[in-house]
Design a protein around this motif. Structure first.
Motif, mmCIF file in Angstrom:
data_model
loop_
_atom_site.group_PDB
_atom_site.id
_atom_site.type_symbol
_atom_site.label_atom_id
_atom_site.label_comp_id
_atom_site.label_asym_id
_atom_site.label_seq_id
_atom_site.Cartn_x
_atom_site.Cartn_y
_atom_site.Cartn_z
ATOM 1 N N ARG A 29 -36.884 50.326 44.676
ATOM 2 C CA ARG A 29 -35.541 49.829 44.359
ATOM 3 C C ARG A 29 -35.462 49.389 42.892
ATOM 4 N N ASN A 30 -36.471 48.682 42.437
ATOM 5 C CA ASN A 30 -36.458 48.195 41.060
ATOM 6 C C ASN A 30 -36.513 49.347 40.056
ATOM 7 N N ARG A 31 -37.266 50.384 40.377
ATOM 8 C CA ARG A 31 -37.300 51.554 39.491
ATOM 9 C C ARG A 31 -35.934 52.230 39.461
ATOM 10 N N LEU A 32 -35.323 52.387 40.625
ATOM 11 C CA LEU A 32 -33.991 52.994 40.689
ATOM 12 C C LEU A 32 -32.968 52.153 39.924
ATOM 13 N N LEU A 33 -33.061 50.833 40.055
ATOM 14 C CA LEU A 33 -32.171 49.952 39.294
ATOM 15 C C LEU A 33 -32.401 50.111 37.796
ATOM 16 N N GLY A 34 -33.663 50.218 37.424
ATOM 17 C CA GLY A 34 -33.985 50.406 36.009
ATOM 18 C C GLY A 34 -33.416 51.701 35.462
ATOM 19 N N GLU A 35 -33.478 52.765 36.260
ATOM 20 C CA GLU A 35 -32.911 54.047 35.826
ATOM 21 C C GLU A 35 -31.398 53.959 35.716
ATOM 22 N N TRP A 36 -30.763 53.259 36.652
ATOM 23 C CA TRP A 36 -29.313 53.058 36.607
ATOM 24 C C TRP A 36 -28.920 52.272 35.363
ATOM 25 N N ALA A 37 -29.609 51.173 35.118
ATOM 26 C CA ALA A 37 -29.303 50.339 33.955
ATOM 27 C C ALA A 37 -29.592 51.077 32.653
ATOM 28 N N ALA A 38 -30.655 51.844 32.623
ATOM 29 C CA ALA A 38 -30.995 52.605 31.413
ATOM 30 C C ALA A 38 -29.877 53.580 31.066
ATOM 31 N N ASP A 39 -29.283 54.189 32.067
ATOM 32 C CA ASP A 39 -28.162 55.095 31.833
ATOM 33 C C ASP A 39 -26.983 54.343 31.204
ATOM 34 N N ILE A 40 -26.695 53.166 31.729
ATOM 35 C CA ILE A 40 -25.604 52.359 31.176
ATOM 36 C C ILE A 40 -25.903 51.960 29.739
ATOM 37 N N LEU A 41 -27.169 51.677 29.451
ATOM 38 C CA LEU A 41 -27.578 51.275 28.105
ATOM 39 C C LEU A 41 -27.695 52.455 27.148
ATOM 40 N N GLY A 42 -27.517 53.664 27.655
ATOM 41 C CA GLY A 42 -27.559 54.851 26.805
ATOM 42 C C GLY A 42 -28.958 55.352 26.505
ATOM 43 N N LYS A 43 -29.929 54.955 27.292
ATOM 44 C CA LYS A 43 -31.312 55.404 27.070
ATOM 45 C C LYS A 43 -31.484 56.813 27.620
ATOM 46 N N THR A 44 -32.365 57.559 27.001
ATOM 47 C CA THR A 44 -32.641 58.923 27.440
ATOM 48 C C THR A 44 -34.142 59.189 27.393
ATOM 49 N N GLY A 45 -34.528 60.269 28.048
ATOM 50 C CA GLY A 45 -35.917 60.723 27.994
ATOM 51 C C GLY A 45 -36.915 59.682 28.460
ATOM 52 N N GLU A 46 -37.981 59.549 27.715
ATOM 53 C CA GLU A 46 -39.067 58.624 28.049
ATOM 54 C C GLU A 46 -38.606 57.169 28.018
ATOM 55 N N ASP A 47 -37.570 56.867 27.245
ATOM 56 C CA ASP A 47 -37.048 55.499 27.187
ATOM 57 C C ASP A 47 -36.518 55.045 28.545
ATOM 58 N N VAL A 48 -36.007 55.974 29.348
ATOM 59 C CA VAL A 48 -35.522 55.641 30.692
ATOM 60 C C VAL A 48 -36.693 55.174 31.542
ATOM 61 N N ARG A 49 -37.754 55.916 31.541
ATOM 62 C CA ARG A 49 -38.941 55.569 32.335
ATOM 63 C C ARG A 49 -39.531 54.247 31.865
ATOM 64 N N THR A 50 -39.638 54.074 30.569
ATOM 65 C CA THR A 50 -40.196 52.840 30.018
ATOM 66 C C THR A 50 -39.346 51.631 30.400
ATOM 67 N N TYR A 51 -38.032 51.769 30.277
ATOM 68 C CA TYR A 51 -37.151 50.664 30.641
ATOM 69 C C TYR A 51 -37.235 50.376 32.144
ATOM 70 N N ALA A 52 -37.254 51.418 32.961
ATOM 71 C CA ALA A 52 -37.345 51.230 34.412
ATOM 72 C C ALA A 52 -38.613 50.449 34.776
ATOM 73 N N MET A 53 -39.696 50.709 34.076
ATOM 74 C CA MET A 53 -40.937 49.987 34.348
ATOM 75 C C MET A 53 -40.823 48.515 33.959
ATOM 76 N N ILE A 85 -23.853 44.257 39.658
ATOM 77 C CA ILE A 85 -25.322 44.269 39.662
ATOM 78 C C ILE A 85 -25.837 43.959 41.060
ATOM 79 N N ARG A 86 -25.300 42.927 41.688
ATOM 80 C CA ARG A 86 -25.763 42.556 43.039
ATOM 81 C C ARG A 86 -25.460 43.650 44.056
ATOM 82 N N ALA A 87 -24.299 44.285 43.934
ATOM 83 C CA ALA A 87 -23.958 45.392 44.839
ATOM 84 C C ALA A 87 -24.914 46.557 44.628
ATOM 85 N N LYS A 88 -25.233 46.846 43.376
ATOM 86 C CA LYS A 88 -26.156 47.948 43.079
ATOM 87 C C LYS A 88 -27.553 47.628 43.594
ATOM 88 N N MET A 89 -27.950 46.359 43.538
ATOM 89 C CA MET A 89 -29.259 45.968 44.075
ATOM 90 C C MET A 89 -29.317 46.251 45.577
#
Length: 105
Positions: A29-53, A85-89
């Motif tokens: 769940r936390n990884r999926l949330l990180g990927e969702w948030a990374a998209d909102i923050l405009g992150k791409t590529g490896e930055d998405v994975r790094t942020y999700a972690m 955020i809480r709904a997405k969690m």
């Protein structure tokens, strides 16, 4: 071995299995949330994975979900409201459990 010992051993094994599945679902769940948030923050590529972690590791600060919520709320301040955020969690926990169950089958 008595029947009681067998039942106790089976209960302990089920408890350990359920705890493992719960941990894996929360981490997913936390990884999926990180990927969702990374998209909102405009992150791409490896930055998405790094942020999700970073979202996944934020869950180790304290028991419960509030540490993950604080991480996301701080990073998404001004972009997404608290209720979203809480709904997405909640939504991502359902998805994570589904994925884990599908993998176990």
């Amino acid at each position: 071995m008595s029947t009681f010992d067998d039942r106790e051993r089976a209960y302990e094994a089920k408890f350990a299995h359920d705890a493992d599945l719960r941990f894996r679902a929360e981490a997913r769940r936390n990884r999926l949330l990180g990927e969702w948030a990374a998209d909102i923050l405009g992150k791409t590529g490896e930055d998405v994975r790094t942020y999700a972690m970073t979202v996944v590791t934020s869950d180790f600060e304290e028991a419960g979900d509030e540490d993950v919520y604080r991480k996301l709320a701080g990073d998404l301040e001004g972009l997404v409201d608290s209720a979203t955020i809480r709904a997405k969690m909640s939504e991502m926990m359902v998805e994570a459990r589904r994925q884990i169950i599908d993998e176990v089958k």
